[in-house]
Motif scaffolding. Structure first.
Motif, PDB file in Angstrom:
ATOM      1  N   THR A 303     -23.222 -17.091 -19.410  1.00 58.47           N
ATOM      2  CA  THR A 303     -23.210 -17.449 -21.083  1.00 58.47           C
ATOM      3  C   THR A 303     -24.571 -17.028 -21.679  1.00 58.47           C
ATOM      4  N   GLY A 304     -25.343 -16.559 -22.699  1.00 55.05           N
ATOM      5  CA  GLY A 304     -26.162 -15.853 -22.740  1.00 55.05           C
ATOM      6  C   GLY A 304     -26.956 -16.306 -24.484  1.00 55.05           C
ATOM      7  N   CYS A 305     -27.557 -17.310 -25.133  1.00 56.06           N
ATOM      8  CA  CYS A 305     -28.101 -18.064 -25.592  1.00 56.06           C
ATOM      9  C   CYS A 305     -29.059 -17.658 -26.542  1.00 56.06           C
ATOM     10  N   GLY A 306     -29.602 -18.170 -27.506  1.00 57.33           N
ATOM     11  CA  GLY A 306     -30.675 -18.157 -29.022  1.00 57.33           C
ATOM     12  C   GLY A 306     -31.274 -19.002 -28.701  1.00 57.33           C
ATOM     13  N   ASP A 307     -30.712 -20.051 -27.704  1.00 57.21           N
ATOM     14  CA  ASP A 307     -31.866 -21.575 -27.273  1.00 57.21           C
ATOM     15  C   ASP A 307     -33.081 -20.474 -25.896  1.00 57.21           C
ATOM     16  N   ASN A 308     -33.139 -19.255 -25.641  1.00 59.04           N
ATOM     17  CA  ASN A 308     -33.462 -18.798 -24.668  1.00 59.04           C
ATOM     18  C   ASN A 308     -32.317 -18.978 -23.574  1.00 59.04           C
ATOM     19  N   THR A 309     -32.516 -19.683 -23.201  1.00 61.65           N
ATOM     20  CA  THR A 309     -30.947 -20.493 -21.582  1.00 61.65           C
ATOM     21  C   THR A 309     -30.303 -19.671 -21.425  1.00 61.65           C
ATOM     22  N   VAL A 310     -29.647 -19.065 -20.112  1.00 55.91           N
ATOM     23  CA  VAL A 310     -28.713 -18.281 -19.618  1.00 55.91           C
ATOM     24  C   VAL A 310     -28.139 -19.747 -18.698  1.00 55.91           C
ATOM     25  N   ARG A 311     -27.351 -19.981 -18.929  1.00 58.16           N
ATOM     26  CA  ARG A 311     -25.862 -20.949 -17.913  1.00 58.16           C
ATOM     27  C   ARG A 311     -25.089 -20.646 -17.506  1.00 58.16           C
ATOM     28  N   VAL A 312     -24.735 -20.810 -16.439  1.00 56.91           N
ATOM     29  CA  VAL A 312     -23.274 -20.785 -15.590  1.00 56.91           C
ATOM     30  C   VAL A 312     -22.416 -21.877 -15.491  1.00 56.91           C
ATOM     31  N   PHE A 313     -20.953 -21.437 -15.554  1.00 61.92           N
ATOM     32  CA  PHE A 313     -20.008 -22.525 -15.497  1.00 61.92           C
ATOM     33  C   PHE A 313     -18.858 -22.205 -14.166  1.00 61.92           C
ATOM     34  N   LYS A 314     -18.667 -23.343 -13.880  1.00 61.47           N
ATOM     35  CA  LYS A 314     -17.456 -23.374 -12.797  1.00 61.47           C
ATOM     36  C   LYS A 314     -16.242 -23.274 -13.335  1.00 61.47           C
ATOM     37  N   VAL A 315     -15.506 -22.506 -13.502  1.00 59.99           N
ATOM     38  CA  VAL A 315     -14.098 -22.895 -14.357  1.00 59.99           C
ATOM     39  C   VAL A 315     -13.108 -22.697 -13.347  1.00 59.99           C
ATOM     40  N   THR A 316     -12.034 -24.266 -13.076  1.00 57.10           N
ATOM     41  CA  THR A 316     -11.699 -24.582 -12.325  1.00 57.10           C
ATOM     42  C   THR A 316      -9.806 -25.017 -13.066  1.00 57.10           C
ATOM     43  N   GLU A 317      -8.473 -24.373 -12.545  1.00 53.47           N
ATOM     44  CA  GLU A 317      -7.590 -25.027 -13.281  1.00 53.47           C
ATOM     45  C   GLU A 317      -7.988 -26.360 -12.252  1.00 53.47           C
ATOM     46  N   THR A 318      -6.044 -27.100 -13.440  1.00 50.98           N
ATOM     47  CA  THR A 318      -5.914 -28.101 -13.066  1.00 50.98           C
ATOM     48  C   THR A 318      -4.393 -28.606 -13.165  1.00 50.98           C
ATOM     49  N   GLU A 319      -3.693 -29.636 -13.532  1.00 52.64           N
ATOM     50  CA  GLU A 319      -2.702 -30.211 -14.233  1.00 52.64           C
ATOM     51  C   GLU A 319      -2.019 -29.487 -15.281  1.00 52.64           C
ATOM     52  N   SER A 320      -3.800 -30.407 -16.078  1.00 45.74           N
ATOM     53  CA  SER A 320      -3.312 -30.567 -17.367  1.00 45.74           C
ATOM     54  C   SER A 320      -4.326 -29.684 -17.722  1.00 45.74           C
ATOM     55  N   GLY A 321      -5.274 -28.661 -17.128  1.00 48.58           N
ATOM     56  CA  GLY A 321      -5.542 -27.626 -18.032  1.00 48.58           C
ATOM     57  C   GLY A 321      -6.669 -26.671 -17.748  1.00 48.58           C
ATOM     58  N   LEU A 322      -7.941 -26.553 -17.868  1.00 52.05           N
ATOM     59  CA  LEU A 322      -9.007 -25.897 -16.908  1.00 52.05           C
ATOM     60  C   LEU A 322     -10.012 -26.755 -17.327  1.00 52.05           C
ATOM     61  N   ASN A 323     -10.830 -27.232 -16.150  1.00 51.05           N
ATOM     62  CA  ASN A 323     -12.101 -27.988 -16.478  1.00 51.05           C
ATOM     63  C   ASN A 323     -13.540 -26.447 -16.165  1.00 51.05           C
ATOM     64  N   VAL A 324     -14.125 -26.879 -17.155  1.00 49.17           N
ATOM     65  CA  VAL A 324     -15.042 -25.983 -17.263  1.00 49.17           C
ATOM     66  C   VAL A 324     -16.662 -27.114 -16.702  1.00 49.17           C
ATOM     67  N   ASP A 325     -17.177 -27.044 -15.718  1.00 43.45           N
ATOM     68  CA  ASP A 325     -18.786 -27.424 -15.261  1.00 43.45           C
ATOM     69  C   ASP A 325     -19.733 -27.084 -14.977  1.00 43.45           C
ATOM     70  N   LEU A 326     -20.079 -27.380 -15.946  1.00 44.08           N
ATOM     71  CA  LEU A 326     -22.111 -26.999 -15.777  1.00 44.08           C
ATOM     72  C   LEU A 326     -22.869 -26.287 -15.082  1.00 44.08           C
ATOM     73  N   GLU A 327     -22.806 -25.570 -14.029  1.00 46.85           N
ATOM     74  CA  GLU A 327     -23.381 -25.288 -12.104  1.00 46.85           C
ATOM     75  C   GLU A 327     -24.823 -25.173 -13.088  1.00 46.85           C
ATOM     76  N   CYS A 328     -25.586 -24.508 -13.980  1.00 47.39           N
ATOM     77  CA  CYS A 328     -27.094 -24.156 -13.583  1.00 47.39           C
ATOM     78  C   CYS A 328     -27.273 -23.861 -15.261  1.00 47.39           C
ATOM     79  N   ALA A 329     -28.717 -24.382 -15.843  1.00 45.17           N
ATOM     80  CA  ALA A 329     -28.903 -23.512 -16.450  1.00 45.17           C
ATOM     81  C   ALA A 329     -30.491 -23.311 -16.502  1.00 45.17           C
ATOM     82  N   GLN A 330     -30.839 -21.785 -16.997  1.00 43.49           N
ATOM     83  CA  GLN A 330     -32.305 -21.191 -16.007  1.00 43.49           C
ATOM     84  C   GLN A 330     -32.722 -21.458 -18.134  1.00 43.49           C
ATOM     85  N   GLU A 331     -33.977 -21.739 -17.699  1.00 44.10           N
ATOM     86  CA  GLU A 331     -34.327 -21.788 -19.269  1.00 44.10           C
ATOM     87  C   GLU A 331     -35.367 -21.117 -19.214  1.00 44.10           C
ATOM     88  N   TYR A 332     -35.479 -20.661 -20.464  1.00 42.58           N
ATOM     89  CA  TYR A 332     -36.563 -19.773 -20.817  1.00 42.58           C
ATOM     90  C   TYR A 332     -35.966 -18.099 -19.724  1.00 42.58           C
TER      91      TYR A 332
END
Length: 368
Positions: A303-332
């Protein structure tokens, strides 16, 4: 925790850079800017660069405007500045050809570019119709259809007849406010549009016309952008409400949830995962979904954001849906500037291009 490593900076635009687009081979990168131009960039030695051997340690983001220069491993191979009278807001390589691309501009036009005998790009068609600013352009996977959208609340669908000949086959007016972005489904002729009216619409062909097959509501403010997972099963959207939402077709009787997106007007869609508004602190302007890794996950969301940070999330399937876990936040990631676009490389896993209001394009690497 994985980290984004800055591998290259591309300097040359004289205004904010709005969007980036990789070509089908993942080798060249097209960019567009408020300086009314588009540029095409490439690594000097693609095989060496994408091997990762050039990264000994992450470069530092250079915030000194007077000292910036393009990294020695990349070069600008072409400047396109002779078609649009205002900001070039969107750019897209045609996915089945090595050279053709489209640009959409605040002057209301969309230009189609191609080369002859591997020479420089020439404008082979100008598509007119939007009453004012064109905000986004996108090709269907097979390159036969082109979609544009704009401030005039409309979505236009164009059909390519070859050699620069395009026919408008539908004008869609169901959105009630600006349409910010359009994106095609990766395996079907389905189109998603994202709007200032807080909704997403999904369009499909029906009896030689295009219809709104679904209206997806849930965001509480402008929906800036979205991207399909590479298998087409999920749709991610980002918004001024600072959330990321992932949508899937709600299974109906006699259908399988694994069938992916197949839209009919009587079907509905549900949000199956959400990144809450506490993660991003300002509006999210861009999202990109990568290819899955070799570990059986659903890929990564950047994701690219107005808070000057690029974030990367890992998406995995589970029995109940999806998990979206923050892996990295590159500030500025672009200094103190908004990040306007993020885009994963379609062929070289782990490589990400970003651009922002600082007028710079950056290439990052993250271990797959």
């Amino acid at each position: 925790m994985p980290q984004l490593k800055l591998a290259a900076e591309l300097v040359g635009h004289e205004g904010r850079v709005w969007q980036v687009s990789w070509d089908a081979s993942g080798t060249r990168l097209a960019t567009c800017s408020g300086d009314k131009s588009a540029r095409i960039w490439a690594p000097i030695s693609p095989s060496h660069f994408y091997s990762g051997d050039t990264i000994t340690e992450s470069m530092q983001v250079d915030t000194d405007d007077d000292d910036r220069k393009t990294s020695s491993s990349w070069q600008c191979i072409e400047v396109i500045d002779n078609a649009h009278k205002r900001t070039v807001r969107s750019i897209a390589f045609e996915p089945t050809q090595s050279n053709a691309l489209a640009t959409a501009s605040f002057d209301g036009t969309t230009a189609i570019w191609d080369t002859a005998d591997n020479s420089t790009h020439e404008c082979i068609a100008t598509l007119e119709g939007h009453e004012n600013e064109a905000k986004s352009v996108a090709w269907s996977t097979n390159g036969q259809l082109l979609a544009t959208c704009g401030r005039d609340k409309s979505v236009w669908i164009w059909e390519s007849n070859g050699e620069g000949d395009f026919d408008c086959i539908s004008v869609l007016m169901e959105h009630t406010q600006d349409v910010k972005m359009v994106v095609w489904h990766p395996t079907q002729d389905l189109l998603a549009s994202f709007s200032y009216d807080n909704t997403i619409r999904v369009w499909k062909e029906d009896d030689d016309d295009w219809v709104s097959a679904a209206t997806i509501a849930g965001h509480t403010s402008t929906v800036w952008a979205g991207d399909f997972s590479t298998n087409g099963k999920y749709l991610a959207s980002v918004s001024d409400d600072r959330t990321v939402r992932i949508w899937a077709q709600r299974a109906s009787e006699g259908s399988s949830a694994d069938a992916g997106f197949y839209y009919r007007p009587d079907l509905s869609y549900e949000c199956i995962a959400k990144v809450p508004d506490s993660v991003h602190t300002r509006a999210i302007y861009s999202v990109s979904w990568s290819e899955p890794s070799d570990n059986g996950d659903c890929g990564r969301l950047a994701t690219g954001c107005g808070d000057n940070t690029v974030r990367v999330f890992k998406v995995t399937e589970t029995e109940s849906g999806l998990n979206v876990d923050l892996e990295c936040a590159q500030e500025y990631a672009h200094g103190l500037s908004d990040i306007n676009c993020v885009k994963w490389n379609p062929k070289h896993k782990g490589w990400l291009a970003t651009c922002g209001d600082d007028g710079v394009v950056r290439i990052w690497y993250m271990e797959p």
